[in-house]
Enzyme design. Structure first.
Site, PDB file in Angstrom:
ATOM      1  N   HIS A 283      33.570  42.121  53.158  1.00 18.14           N
ATOM      2  CA  HIS A 283      34.541  42.420  54.212  1.00 18.14           C
ATOM      3  C   HIS A 283      33.857  42.599  55.562  1.00 18.14           C
ATOM      4  CE1 HIS A 283      37.053  44.520  50.836  1.00 18.14           C
ATOM      5  NE2 HIS A 283      37.148  43.202  50.779  1.00 18.14           N
TER       6      HIS A 283
ATOM      7  N   LYS B 236      28.067  49.963  60.151  1.00 23.76           N
ATOM      8  CA  LYS B 236      28.291  50.937  59.068  1.00 23.76           C
ATOM      9  C   LYS B 236      26.970  51.534  58.613  1.00 23.76           C
ATOM     10  CE  LYS B 236      32.100  48.075  57.503  1.00 23.76           C
ATOM     11  NZ  LYS B 236      32.455  46.956  56.625  1.00 23.76           N
TER      12      LYS B 236
ATOM     13  N   TYR C 293      30.674  56.076  53.710  1.00 26.34           N
ATOM     14  CA  TYR C 293      30.044  55.389  54.842  1.00 26.34           C
ATOM     15  C   TYR C 293      30.693  55.753  56.166  1.00 26.34           C
ATOM     16  CZ  TYR C 293      33.788  51.981  53.778  1.00 26.34           C
ATOM     17  OH  TYR C 293      34.989  51.369  53.498  1.00 26.34           O
TER      18      TYR C 293
ATOM     19  N   ASP D 249      40.909  40.423  47.486  1.00 26.12           N
ATOM     20  CA  ASP D 249      39.536  39.907  47.613  1.00 26.12           C
ATOM     21  C   ASP D 249      39.358  38.581  46.875  1.00 26.12           C
ATOM     22  OD1 ASP D 249      38.932  42.031  49.190  1.00 26.12           O
ATOM     23  OD2 ASP D 249      37.639  43.067  47.741  1.00 26.12           O
TER      24      ASP D 249
HETATM   25  C1  LIG Z   1      38.788  50.016  54.960  1.00 28.13           C
HETATM   26  C2  LIG Z   1      40.021  50.858  55.140  1.00 28.13           C
HETATM   27  C3  LIG Z   1      41.108  50.727  54.298  1.00 28.13           C
HETATM   28  N1  LIG Z   1      42.223  51.498  54.493  1.00 28.13           N
HETATM   29  C4  LIG Z   1      43.344  51.352  53.564  1.00 28.13           C
HETATM   30  C5  LIG Z   1      43.870  49.936  53.418  1.00 28.13           C
HETATM   31  C6  LIG Z   1      44.302  49.873  51.972  1.00 28.13           C
HETATM   32  O1  LIG Z   1      45.650  50.286  51.846  1.00 28.13           O
HETATM   33  C7  LIG Z   1      43.400  50.870  51.242  1.00 28.13           C
HETATM   34  C8  LIG Z   1      42.283  50.226  50.473  1.00 28.13           C
HETATM   35  O2  LIG Z   1      41.624  49.335  51.362  1.00 28.13           O
HETATM   36  P1  LIG Z   1      40.675  48.217  50.781  1.00 28.13           P
HETATM   37  O3  LIG Z   1      41.202  47.687  49.491  1.00 28.13           O
HETATM   38  O4  LIG Z   1      40.415  47.244  51.911  1.00 28.13           O
HETATM   39  O5  LIG Z   1      39.332  49.058  50.475  1.00 28.13           O
HETATM   40  P2  LIG Z   1      37.899  48.427  50.168  1.00 28.13           P
HETATM   41  O6  LIG Z   1      38.040  47.207  49.323  1.00 28.13           O
HETATM   42  O7  LIG Z   1      37.050  49.547  49.695  1.00 28.13           O
HETATM   43  O8  LIG Z   1      37.390  47.931  51.597  1.00 28.13           O
HETATM   44  C9  LIG Z   1      36.147  48.363  52.135  1.00 28.13           C
HETATM   45  O9  LIG Z   1      35.157  47.803  51.337  1.00 28.13           O
HETATM   46  C10 LIG Z   1      34.116  47.080  51.953  1.00 28.13           C
HETATM   47  C11 LIG Z   1      32.919  47.090  51.046  1.00 28.13           C
HETATM   48  C12 LIG Z   1      33.781  47.491  53.335  1.00 28.13           C
HETATM   49  O10 LIG Z   1      32.640  47.455  53.792  1.00 28.13           O
HETATM   50  C13 LIG Z   1      34.895  47.807  54.222  1.00 28.13           C
HETATM   51  O11 LIG Z   1      34.583  48.980  54.975  1.00 28.13           O
HETATM   52  C14 LIG Z   1      36.199  48.013  53.595  1.00 28.13           C
HETATM   53  O12 LIG Z   1      36.864  46.774  53.770  1.00 28.13           O
HETATM   54  O13 LIG Z   1      42.850  51.711  52.281  1.00 28.13           O
HETATM   55  C15 LIG Z   1      42.293  52.423  55.517  1.00 28.13           C
HETATM   56  O14 LIG Z   1      43.326  53.108  55.671  1.00 28.13           O
HETATM   57  N2  LIG Z   1      41.241  52.556  56.385  1.00 28.13           N
HETATM   58  C16 LIG Z   1      40.103  51.819  56.223  1.00 28.13           C
HETATM   59  O15 LIG Z   1      39.148  51.995  57.024  1.00 28.13           O
END
Ligand SMILES: Cc1cn([C@H]2C[C@H](O)[C@@H](COP(=O)(O)OP(=O)(O)O[C@H]3O[C@H](C)C(=O)[C@H](O)[C@H]3O)O2)c(=O)[nH]c1=O
Length: 183
Positions: free
Chosen positions: A62, A72, A132, A170
């Site tokens: 991401h 980060k 992070y 993803d």
């Molecule tokens: C990233 C983020 C997400 N969200 C909400 C959006 C979704 O409803 C939920 C889960 O998000 P997501 O599935 O994108 O989470 P990850 O897959 O852990 O995403 C992260 O994982 C990779 C490894 C990264 O480096 C990024 O910082 C980030 O994209 O949290 C938020 O409210 N704020 C945030 O900063």
């Protein structure tokens, strides 16, 4: 605290000095003065994130686009991950190259990933807590990514694809070539 630059300019591995005694441990998980002195980077983190994942979960790759790009500082509070960052700075001599590192609650290592990188990790122990700091705010309209098994990037995640646990979002991420119109 030891700070070492990787082969990707601006990306650093940080190894904090851990003080252990009969009570447990203490270490400075971030020190702005040491960080800026050792890296020459003037960073201002504005958002902290935390996620917990089961073993074999893969989150990423991401990044956020444009003015919402984020640097980060990532670390594992509990458990173990293989962390990967990819240089997607088009003018960089290491454009398309990646750096991988084991981050866990034994080595206490951290990775500083500058803006202009994609980031992801695969979880190697159950219930791993990943924490992070980000130097810019989340903006879902500027979210982007690259499919984890991209053939051009050729990242070895260490776990066979059919075993990985990946979000539906993803699984639909574009390839590196399509994202950067390299074909
Ligand atoms: C990233 C983020 C997400 N969200 C909400 C959006 C979704 O409803 C939920 C889960 O998000 P997501 O599935 O994108 O989470 P990850 O897959 O852990 O995403 C992260 O994982 C990779 C490894 C990264 O480096 C990024 O910082 C980030 O994209 O949290 C938020 O409210 N704020 C945030 O900063």
């Amino acid at each position: 605290m030891k700070i070492e630059e990787t082969h990707l300019k601006g990306c650093f591995v940080i190894t904090p000095k851990v003080f252990e005694d009969e009570r447990g441990y203490f270490f400075e998980s971030f020190n702005q003065h040491v960080f800026e002195t050792d890296t020459g980077i003037n960073v201002n983190f504005v958002q902290d994130n935390q996620s917990m994942s089961a073993k074999k979960v893969l989150r990423g790759l991401h990044f956020q686009t444009g003015e919402y790009a984020q640097a980060k500082l990532v670390q594992v509070i509990k458990g173990k991950v293989l962390d990967v960052c990819v240089d997607i700075r088009k003018k960089s001599p290491t454009f398309g190259q990646h750096f991988s590192i084991i981050l866990d609650d034994k080595n206490r290592k951290q990775l500083y990933i500058p803006r202009g990188f994609a980031h992801g990790f695969v979880v190697l122990e159950n219930n791993t807590i990943f924490s992070y700091k980000c130097d810019y705010f989340y903006n879902n309209k500027n979210e982007a990514g690259i499919i984890f098994n991209d053939k051009t990037l050729n990242i070895d995640w260490g776990i066979s694809e059919n075993e990985l646990i990946i979000s539906e979002k993803d699984k639909l991420l574009p390839t590196f070539e399509n994202l950067f119109n390299l074909i």
